[in-house]
Design a protein around this motif. Structure first.
Motif, PDB file in Angstrom:
ATOM      1  N   GLN A  37     -12.661 -19.914 -16.775  1.00 53.08           N
ATOM      2  CA  GLN A  37     -12.101 -18.749 -16.623  1.00 53.08           C
ATOM      3  C   GLN A  37     -11.705 -17.776 -17.296  1.00 53.08           C
ATOM      4  O   GLN A  37     -11.105 -16.680 -17.225  1.00 53.08           O
ATOM      5  CB  GLN A  37     -10.275 -19.111 -15.460  1.00 53.08           C
ATOM      6  N   LEU A  38     -11.007 -17.833 -18.627  1.00 56.74           N
ATOM      7  CA  LEU A  38     -10.910 -16.971 -19.452  1.00 56.74           C
ATOM      8  C   LEU A  38     -11.897 -15.829 -20.023  1.00 56.74           C
ATOM      9  O   LEU A  38     -11.815 -14.786 -19.801  1.00 56.74           O
ATOM     10  CB  LEU A  38     -10.502 -17.359 -20.641  1.00 56.74           C
ATOM     11  N   GLU A  39     -13.109 -16.557 -20.438  1.00 51.01           N
ATOM     12  CA  GLU A  39     -14.146 -15.942 -20.025  1.00 51.01           C
ATOM     13  C   GLU A  39     -14.438 -15.061 -19.252  1.00 51.01           C
ATOM     14  O   GLU A  39     -14.860 -15.144 -17.864  1.00 51.01           O
ATOM     15  CB  GLU A  39     -15.561 -16.474 -20.965  1.00 51.01           C
ATOM     16  N   ALA A  40     -14.589 -13.500 -19.544  1.00 53.79           N
ATOM     17  CA  ALA A  40     -14.796 -12.689 -18.163  1.00 53.79           C
ATOM     18  C   ALA A  40     -16.597 -12.108 -18.607  1.00 53.79           C
ATOM     19  O   ALA A  40     -15.795  -9.943 -19.740  1.00 53.79           O
ATOM     20  CB  ALA A  40     -13.662 -11.063 -18.370  1.00 53.79           C
ATOM     21  N   HIS A  51     -17.868 -13.491 -10.791  1.00 57.48           N
ATOM     22  CA  HIS A  51     -16.737 -14.442 -10.976  1.00 57.48           C
ATOM     23  C   HIS A  51     -16.074 -14.673 -12.562  1.00 57.48           C
ATOM     24  O   HIS A  51     -16.591 -13.942 -13.581  1.00 57.48           O
ATOM     25  CB  HIS A  51     -17.905 -15.882 -10.596  1.00 57.48           C
ATOM     26  N   ASP A  52     -15.356 -15.633 -12.580  1.00 56.53           N
ATOM     27  CA  ASP A  52     -15.128 -15.477 -14.015  1.00 56.53           C
ATOM     28  C   ASP A  52     -15.039 -16.668 -14.659  1.00 56.53           C
ATOM     29  O   ASP A  52     -16.320 -17.266 -14.606  1.00 56.53           O
ATOM     30  CB  ASP A  52     -13.227 -15.670 -13.617  1.00 56.53           C
ATOM     31  N   GLY A  53     -15.308 -16.990 -16.177  1.00 56.38           N
ATOM     32  CA  GLY A  53     -16.325 -18.370 -16.367  1.00 56.38           C
ATOM     33  C   GLY A  53     -17.317 -17.456 -16.678  1.00 56.38           C
ATOM     34  O   GLY A  53     -17.481 -16.296 -16.693  1.00 56.38           O
TER      35      GLY A  53
END
Length: 390
Positions: A140-143, A148-150
């Motif tokens: 989720q946190l890596e953009a 999409h996220d992650g």
């Protein structure tokens, strides 16, 4: 040109194969020159979270010395040990390396002291555990991607990041949490990396502790295993001393654990006879592990390090400071969300909605966990020192 998703040669039947991966959370482009696990490894290396590991504590805070290990160098050492063992067992080296490099991505600043403090702060909001946070980072946190996220890693890599998980959290993790509900095991590559992590930090904490003067070699010889290794080195190199002597002891310390792990794991695998990764996962007990004798040695060393290194007064001083920094940051941000950078704020409406406070706490935990030691200290000063206005 060969098929880009061709499985590496020499894999054992129970090894994970990229061509048989259980896939990613989101549809992805077809690999070009790399298989799925190699792409995972490269995505991890290029992530912001991976770069931040350079300035996160292993035992000693980053500014205490240039030669002590950080979370980054520790992760590289875990990967090196794990790949060596994976190759000898016919396991997938690329997957093993990916798990090793990512296993600490969710660690807080200030090592285990930071995690303990943040977990305590999050008691009413679901708690905090760095293995689950590593999964949260890559999911989720890596953009990095537009749709999409992650990092959109494979199931096999994600599975390896979660070493332990309370049943209350397992269901929400989906497929990677199912084994905690069923009482089964992850793939051998994940089991291996978990033990390689322990080999690396036990051995290298000895090295760093001696370098820092917090451990005494004569006292360390009170651990029977270390005394045996010391006498071996003294016999082979009677005039050796100083850092060369320490290096040789640590080298033999690692080699002894690796060799025992290889022998014991081979015997267990041969006795169990798994013919696929699915057969490995269906088991209730791991196949990768130490012999009873080596496990006892490992525990004795770990106990000595706990008492004489991790609880050393100089380390404890930093631990209490870390606790104060993390708790203060969490308390200030929960008290006034406007103190957070805009990207980590929720609106008053969101905060007042059902679960809003819990969501805000999780966002704050994400922010704090992502900090390096240095940034956390600077943020603490900015919030508490009247002379630091920005």
């Amino acid at each position: 040109m060969s098929d880009p998703i061709q499985d590496p040669p020499g894999l054992a039947p129970y090894a994970c194969r990229p061509s048989m991966s259980r896939g990613r959370l989101h549809a992805d482009s077809r690999p070009d020159l790399r298989n799925a696990f190699q792409r995972d490894r490269d995505r991890i290396i290029h992530s912001s979270a991976f770069r931040r590991l350079e300035y996160k504590t292993q035992v000693f805070v980053n500014h205490e010395g240039d030669l002590f290990r950080t979370r980054l160098t520790h992760s590289l050492e875990v990967a090196q040990i794990a790949r060596t063992i994976a190759r000898a067992l016919g396991l997938n080296e690329d997957l093993t390396e990916a798990i090793a490099l990512a296993h600490d991505l969710g660690h807080t600043p200030f090592g285990h002291a930071g995690q303990a403090a943040l977990n305590d702060c999050m008691t009413d909001y679901g708690g905090f555990e760095h293995n689950l946070q590593s999964l949260r980072v890559v999911d989720q946190l890596e953009a990095r991607y537009p749709d999409h996220d992650g990092l959109n890693l494979t199931f096999e890599t994600r599975e390896g990041l979660v070493k332990r998980c309370p049943l209350a959290n397992a269901e929400r993790l989906g497929a990677v949490g199912q084994r905690f509900i069923d009482g089964t095991q992850p793939a051998l590559e994940a089991q291996l990396t978990n033990i390689a992590d322990e080999i690396a930090y036990n051995s290298h904490d000895v090295d760093d502790g001696l370098r820092a003067g917090l451990l005494d070699l004569d006292a360390l010889r009170g651990v029977e295993w270390i005394d045996t290794l010391y006498r071996h080195v003294e016999t082979d190199h009677p005039r050796l001393g100083g850092r060369r002597q320490v290096y040789r002891i640590v080298r033999e310390l690692i080699a002894g654990q690796v060799n025992d792990l290889l022998t014991t794991s081979r015997e267990r695998i041969e006795a169990a006879g798994p013919d696929s990764p699915a057969a490995v996962r269906a088991r209730q007990q791991p196949l990768i592990g130490f012999s009873p004798d080596m496990y006892a040695r490992h525990r004795a060393l770990k106990d000595h390090l706990m008492e004489n290194l991790y609880r050393h007064y100089r380390v404890h001083r930093m631990t209490t400071k870390a606790d104060e920094v993390v708790r203060t940051l969490f308390r200030r941000f929960m008290g006034d969300a406007r103190l957070l950078p805009p990207a980590f704020r929720t609106t008053p409406v969101e905060q007042s909605s059902p679960g809003g406070e819990r969501g805000q706490a999780r966002v704050i935990a994400d922010y704090i966990a992502g900090m390096t030691d240095r940034f956390a200290l600077e943020e603490y000063e900015r919030l508490t020192d009247p002379r630091k206005l920005t």
